[in-house]
Scaffold this motif. Structure first.
Motif, PDB file in Angstrom:
ATOM      1  N   ASP A 117      42.664  -5.501 -16.535  1.00 28.96           N
ATOM      2  CA  ASP A 117      41.219  -5.652 -16.402  1.00 28.96           C
ATOM      3  C   ASP A 117      40.801  -5.685 -14.931  1.00 28.96           C
ATOM      4  OD1 ASP A 117      40.989  -5.710 -19.140  1.00 28.96           O
ATOM      5  OD2 ASP A 117      41.045  -7.898 -19.262  1.00 28.96           O
ATOM      6  N   LEU A 118      41.586  -6.360 -14.111  1.00 33.80           N
ATOM      7  CA  LEU A 118      41.260  -6.477 -12.698  1.00 33.80           C
ATOM      8  C   LEU A 118      41.366  -5.137 -11.992  1.00 33.80           C
ATOM      9  CD1 LEU A 118      40.513  -8.326 -10.362  1.00 33.80           C
ATOM     10  CD2 LEU A 118      42.939  -8.839 -10.061  1.00 33.80           C
ATOM     11  N   TYR A 119      42.436  -4.404 -12.254  1.00 35.06           N
ATOM     12  CA  TYR A 119      42.606  -3.106 -11.600  1.00 35.06           C
ATOM     13  C   TYR A 119      41.603  -2.075 -12.109  1.00 35.06           C
ATOM     14  CZ  TYR A 119      46.597  -4.085  -8.657  1.00 35.06           C
ATOM     15  OH  TYR A 119      47.394  -4.563  -7.651  1.00 35.06           O
ATOM     16  N   SER A 120      41.266  -2.154 -13.392  1.00 34.77           N
ATOM     17  CA  SER A 120      40.241  -1.256 -13.936  1.00 34.77           C
ATOM     18  C   SER A 120      38.912  -1.481 -13.217  1.00 34.77           C
ATOM     19  CB  SER A 120      40.060  -1.495 -15.441  1.00 34.77           C
ATOM     20  OG  SER A 120      41.224  -1.209 -16.148  1.00 34.77           O
ATOM     21  N   LYS A 121      38.562  -2.738 -13.077  1.00 37.63           N
ATOM     22  CA  LYS A 121      37.314  -3.092 -12.400  1.00 37.63           C
ATOM     23  C   LYS A 121      37.324  -2.603 -10.953  1.00 37.63           C
ATOM     24  CE  LYS A 121      34.503  -7.100 -11.078  1.00 37.63           C
ATOM     25  NZ  LYS A 121      34.397  -8.588 -11.143  1.00 37.63           N
ATOM     26  N   CYS A 122      38.446  -2.796 -10.271  1.00 38.74           N
ATOM     27  CA  CYS A 122      38.535  -2.387  -8.867  1.00 38.74           C
ATOM     28  C   CYS A 122      38.422  -0.872  -8.708  1.00 38.74           C
ATOM     29  CB  CYS A 122      39.860  -2.874  -8.265  1.00 38.74           C
ATOM     30  SG  CYS A 122      39.930  -4.653  -7.985  1.00 38.74           S
ATOM     31  N   LEU A 123      39.075  -0.117  -9.593  1.00 37.10           N
ATOM     32  CA  LEU A 123      38.999   1.340  -9.489  1.00 37.10           C
ATOM     33  C   LEU A 123      37.591   1.828  -9.802  1.00 37.10           C
ATOM     34  CD1 LEU A 123      40.278   4.042  -8.951  1.00 37.10           C
ATOM     35  CD2 LEU A 123      41.101   4.093 -11.316  1.00 37.10           C
ATOM     36  N   LEU A 124      36.966   1.266 -10.812  1.00 40.49           N
ATOM     37  CA  LEU A 124      35.597   1.670 -11.152  1.00 40.49           C
ATOM     38  C   LEU A 124      34.629   1.334 -10.010  1.00 40.49           C
ATOM     39  CD1 LEU A 124      35.442   0.631 -14.924  1.00 40.49           C
ATOM     40  CD2 LEU A 124      35.541   2.954 -13.978  1.00 40.49           C
ATOM     41  N   ASN A 125      34.872   0.242  -9.330  1.00 42.61           N
ATOM     42  CA  ASN A 125      34.049  -0.103  -8.169  1.00 42.61           C
ATOM     43  C   ASN A 125      34.187   0.948  -7.079  1.00 42.61           C
ATOM     44  OD1 ASN A 125      32.994  -2.442  -9.259  1.00 42.61           O
ATOM     45  ND2 ASN A 125      34.491  -3.796  -8.303  1.00 42.61           N
ATOM     46  N   GLU A 126      35.410   1.415  -6.836  1.00 43.47           N
ATOM     47  CA  GLU A 126      35.636   2.452  -5.826  1.00 43.47           C
ATOM     48  C   GLU A 126      34.928   3.746  -6.214  1.00 43.47           C
ATOM     49  OE1 GLU A 126      36.972   2.110  -2.925  1.00 43.47           O
ATOM     50  OE2 GLU A 126      37.697   0.064  -3.213  1.00 43.47           O
TER      51      GLU A 126
END
Length: 330
Positions: A117-126
């Protein structure tokens, strides 16, 4: 609770020690040695990965020779072997068990390096911070992040590799995110790409979209090449070729919003990001070469980290890393 064979227990062993307990089995499959001797090889997880081997002289070997064991809880008994500073287990016996019957939560044994969930959120933010409006739209049309049956669901759970870098659940997502962060450095502190423009793609924003989407999509073929980190039966076409199907499906949209050259350049990234393995898969454009270097650099860095993390050589203890803090703080 069953008798779990923990990584700490394995780390405290010496060569020829006997170990026994529950572990998560990634796979166990037939192989042939350089001397043409058949044996079984595989991998277990117990918060860390360890190689396992069953030699053909083992009494249980005939019953397992042609029956693959995959992604299940097992009880093993074996002998510790040391080679090149790494430990493996030579099996005497292996038995599949029902997690519910023995009271073991398989997720407690898996080598889960990354928080999905954390990495998904970070990639979508980028994606939202660095792509143009049409770039974001293309990303959403390809991945369908809000569709549980879309490409995104497979992408964020798949392994990045079977044996090398990020060979764990969510490894493909994490590898992609780390590549995006490296690309960001080329646009940010180093500014090498900030003013890049070409005759065929004069719009700098379009070039930025090409490179960001190229990095995000460079390994997308792995969701068709692998399942849970193991190669599927029809994966003889590499992920670089399999990934093209995703691009082909969106050809009209890409050419409409960018141009034919942009479309072909994206294809060059998918095919050529390894820069080799046959003339047809060489990095033939600047864009493909940039993504190749980023991909190679990230895989190398993570590979080094994984070696340091699992090594039993003297003096390495202080080099163990905390994946979330180290990577998300970039």
């Amino acid at each position: 609770m069953g008798n779990i064979l923990t990584k700490e227990m394995i780390e405290q062993t010496n060569e020829n020690d006997i170990v026994e307990g529950y572990v998560y089995l990634r796979y166990l499959q037939k192989a042939v040695s350089a001397k043409n001797v058949p044996y079984l090889m595989g991998e277990i997880e117990t918060k860390e990965k360890f190689s396992i081997i069953m030699w053909s002289k083992c009494p249980q070997y005939p019953s397992l020779e042609n029956n693959k064991l995959l992604n299940c809880l097992v009880n093993i008994n074996g002998v510790i072997s040391m080679y090149g500073g790494k430990k493996s287990i030579h099996l005497n016996n292996i038995t599949e068990v029902d997690p519910k019957v023995v009271g073991v939560n398989v997720d407690d044994l898996k080598c889960l390096r990354y928080n999905k969930d954390l990495y998904s959120k970070c990639l979508l933010n980028e994606v939202n911070q660095n792509l143009s409006k049409k770039g974001i739209e293309l990303f959403n049309n390809i991945f369908e992040p809000n569709n549980t049956n879309g490409l995104w669901t497979r992408f964020i759970t798949e392994y990045a590799a079977k044996n090398y870098h990020d060979n764990c659940e969510c490894g493909l997502l994490a590898h992609t995110y780390k590549c995006v962060r490296l690309l960001k450095y080329l646009f940010g502190p180093y500014k090498y790409l900030t003013n890049l423009q070409t005759t065929e793609i004069p719009n700098k924003e379009d070039i930025k979209d090409l490179l960001y989407l190229g990095v995000i999509l460079h390994d997308i073929g792995k969701v068709f090449e692998m399942k849970e980190g193991l190669y599927v039966p029809d994966s003889f076409n590499s992920h670089r070729i399999l990934g093209l199907n995703v691009i082909f499906d969106h050809k009209d949209e890409i050419i409409k919003n960018y141009n034919e050259h942009w479309y072909q350049a994206l294809i060059s990234i998918i095919v050529g990001h390894h820069n080799g393995e046959g003339e047809s898969e060489r990095a033939r454009t600047l864009y493909a070469y940039i993504v190749h270097k980023i991909d190679d650099m990230e895989a190398t860095f993570t590979g080094i980290g994984q070696i340091l993390e699992t090594s039993t050589l003297d003096g390495v203890e202080g080099a163990r890393i905390t994946w979330e803090d180290s990577i998300l703080s970039l």
